[in-house]
Write a protein that holds these residues in place. Structure first.
Motif, PDB file in Angstrom:
ATOM      1  N   GLN A  19      -8.021  11.554  -3.699  1.00 56.91           N
ATOM      2  CA  GLN A  19      -7.701  12.622  -2.747  1.00 56.91           C
ATOM      3  C   GLN A  19      -7.780  12.100  -1.322  1.00 56.91           C
ATOM      4  N   PHE A  20      -6.837  12.496  -0.481  1.00 57.07           N
ATOM      5  CA  PHE A  20      -6.798  12.091   0.926  1.00 57.07           C
ATOM      6  C   PHE A  20      -7.199  13.281   1.791  1.00 57.07           C
ATOM      7  N   THR A  21      -8.305  13.133   2.521  1.00 59.80           N
ATOM      8  CA  THR A  21      -8.787  14.184   3.422  1.00 59.80           C
ATOM      9  C   THR A  21      -8.997  13.557   4.794  1.00 59.80           C
ATOM     10  N   PRO A  22      -7.967  13.504   5.640  1.00 54.84           N
ATOM     11  CA  PRO A  22      -8.090  12.810   6.933  1.00 54.84           C
ATOM     12  C   PRO A  22      -9.032  13.540   7.872  1.00 54.84           C
ATOM     13  N   VAL A  23      -9.788  12.754   8.619  1.00 56.92           N
ATOM     14  CA  VAL A  23     -10.671  13.312   9.640  1.00 56.92           C
ATOM     15  C   VAL A  23     -10.185  12.944  11.041  1.00 56.92           C
ATOM     16  N   ILE A  24      -9.031  12.264  11.120  1.00 58.29           N
ATOM     17  CA  ILE A  24      -8.463  11.853  12.388  1.00 58.29           C
ATOM     18  C   ILE A  24      -6.954  11.781  12.226  1.00 58.29           C
ATOM     19  N   ASP A  25      -6.218  12.017  13.317  1.00 55.78           N
ATOM     20  CA  ASP A  25      -4.771  11.873  13.278  1.00 55.78           C
ATOM     21  C   ASP A  25      -4.384  10.410  13.109  1.00 55.78           C
ATOM     22  N   GLY A  26      -3.147  10.190  12.671  1.00 53.77           N
ATOM     23  CA  GLY A  26      -2.609   8.837  12.645  1.00 53.77           C
ATOM     24  C   GLY A  26      -2.717   8.156  11.299  1.00 53.77           C
ATOM     25  N   SER A  27      -2.312   6.892  11.273  1.00 53.64           N
ATOM     26  CA  SER A  27      -2.284   6.104  10.042  1.00 53.64           C
ATOM     27  C   SER A  27      -3.698   5.804   9.562  1.00 53.64           C
ATOM     28  N   ARG A  28      -3.901   5.941   8.256  1.00 54.61           N
ATOM     29  CA  ARG A  28      -5.190   5.646   7.635  1.00 54.61           C
ATOM     30  C   ARG A  28      -4.944   4.757   6.432  1.00 54.61           C
ATOM     31  N   SER A  29      -5.871   3.866   6.149  1.00 61.91           N
ATOM     32  CA  SER A  29      -5.717   2.978   5.005  1.00 61.91           C
ATOM     33  C   SER A  29      -7.067   2.752   4.351  1.00 61.91           C
ATOM     34  N   ALA A  30      -7.029   2.390   3.072  1.00 61.43           N
ATOM     35  CA  ALA A  30      -8.248   2.129   2.322  1.00 61.43           C
ATOM     36  C   ALA A  30      -7.893   1.274   1.119  1.00 61.43           C
ATOM     37  N   VAL A  31      -8.921   0.783   0.446  1.00 61.54           N
ATOM     38  CA  VAL A  31      -8.736  -0.030  -0.754  1.00 61.54           C
ATOM     39  C   VAL A  31      -9.562   0.580  -1.877  1.00 61.54           C
ATOM     40  N   LEU A  32      -8.923   0.848  -3.015  1.00 58.67           N
ATOM     41  CA  LEU A  32      -9.615   1.300  -4.216  1.00 58.67           C
ATOM     42  C   LEU A  32      -9.827   0.084  -5.107  1.00 58.67           C
ATOM     43  N   THR A  33     -11.087  -0.190  -5.460  1.00 54.58           N
ATOM     44  CA  THR A  33     -11.410  -1.335  -6.308  1.00 54.58           C
ATOM     45  C   THR A  33     -11.777  -0.851  -7.703  1.00 54.58           C
ATOM     46  N   ILE A  34     -11.065  -1.351  -8.709  1.00 53.23           N
ATOM     47  CA  ILE A  34     -11.335  -1.034 -10.113  1.00 53.23           C
ATOM     48  C   ILE A  34     -11.563  -2.355 -10.835  1.00 53.23           C
TER      49      ILE A  34
END
Length: 240
Positions: A19-34
């Motif tokens: 789920q994506f729940t932004p707390v700031i405007d603009g581009s956001r990125s992350a890495v999911l590690t499995i």
């Protein structure tokens, strides 16, 4: 959510929900590690507000420290039938400032422009945020990216020498180029008794658009690894 058991049976599948729940405007990125695998994720955050902001992120070019000359625009648009006051515009970093034509509010059904200037206060990445607070509307937060660089482009940043004790190595050069549009004065100093500058082809002050630089040698007095540093000094800035 996650439907995956601790041990996934052979030839079976499961699902991991993100789920994506932004707390700031603009581009956001992350890495999911499995396990040993990774999934790159990216999304765009847009805070719901009566005042819309575009763009949501400002990316400044690298700029000489203390000599900012970069300005980018942000447009504030009011979707309501009444003017919305701007209570404050706050930056998380002192490297960023603004001027605007908003006169303290975003006009009804109209827009105004904020000019954001970037003057880096130190070397390296100087990323930050700009928060526009309103009276009667949700605050908007924009991402700001930029980096501070020295007046001179210097290459390389590492020199490796080899010489016999009591001898002198082959000279190694360091290239310097002036990033400014005007001449810039500088100083050259070397730490480490076994290193020396043998010549410097650069004028002082260094004019723009000239490729030149000092030549250094290694003159070891004792066996074993030796280290030294060439420091290029400017007004209020040093680069090693």
């Amino acid at each position: 959510g996650n439907t995956c058991p601790a041990l996934l049976p052979s030839h079976q599948s499961c699902v991991v929900g993100v789920q994506f729940t932004p707390v700031i405007d603009g581009s956001r990125s992350a890495v999911l590690t499995i396990g040993s695998s990774t999934v790159q994720m990216s999304a765009q955050g847009a805070i719901t507000s009566a005042v819309q902001v575009a763009p949501l992120q400002l990316n400044f070019f690298s700029t000489v420290v203390h000599l900012g000359n970069a300005t980018l625009s942000v447009k504030l648009t009011n979707t309501q039938a009444a003017a919305i006051p701007i209570s404050s515009i706050v930056f998380s970093q002192p490297d960023y400032t603004e001027t605007d034509d908003c006169a303290g509010q975003v006009p009804a059904g109209g827009s105004c422009t904020v000019q954001v200037s970037f003057t880096p206060q130190a070397l390296g990445q100087r990323n930050g945020t700009m928060t526009v607070n309103f009276t009667g509307a949700t605050a908007q937060v924009m991402t700001l990216t930029g980096s501070g660089v020295t007046p001179f482009a210097v290459d390389p940043h590492t020199l490796n020498f080899s010489a016999a004790v009591g001898g002198t190595s082959v000279g190694e050069g360091v290239g310097m180029g002036n990033r400014l549009s005007t001449a810039e004065g500088y100083t050259l100093t070397v730490s480490g008794a076994d290193f020396a500058i043998t010549q410097n082809s650069c004028p002082n002050p260094l004019t723009p658009f000239i490729g030149c630089g000092p030549t250094l040698v290694f003159q070891p007095k004792t066996p074993g690894p030796q280290q030294g540093t060439l420091t290029i000094g400017y007004a209020g800035i040093t680069e090693q």
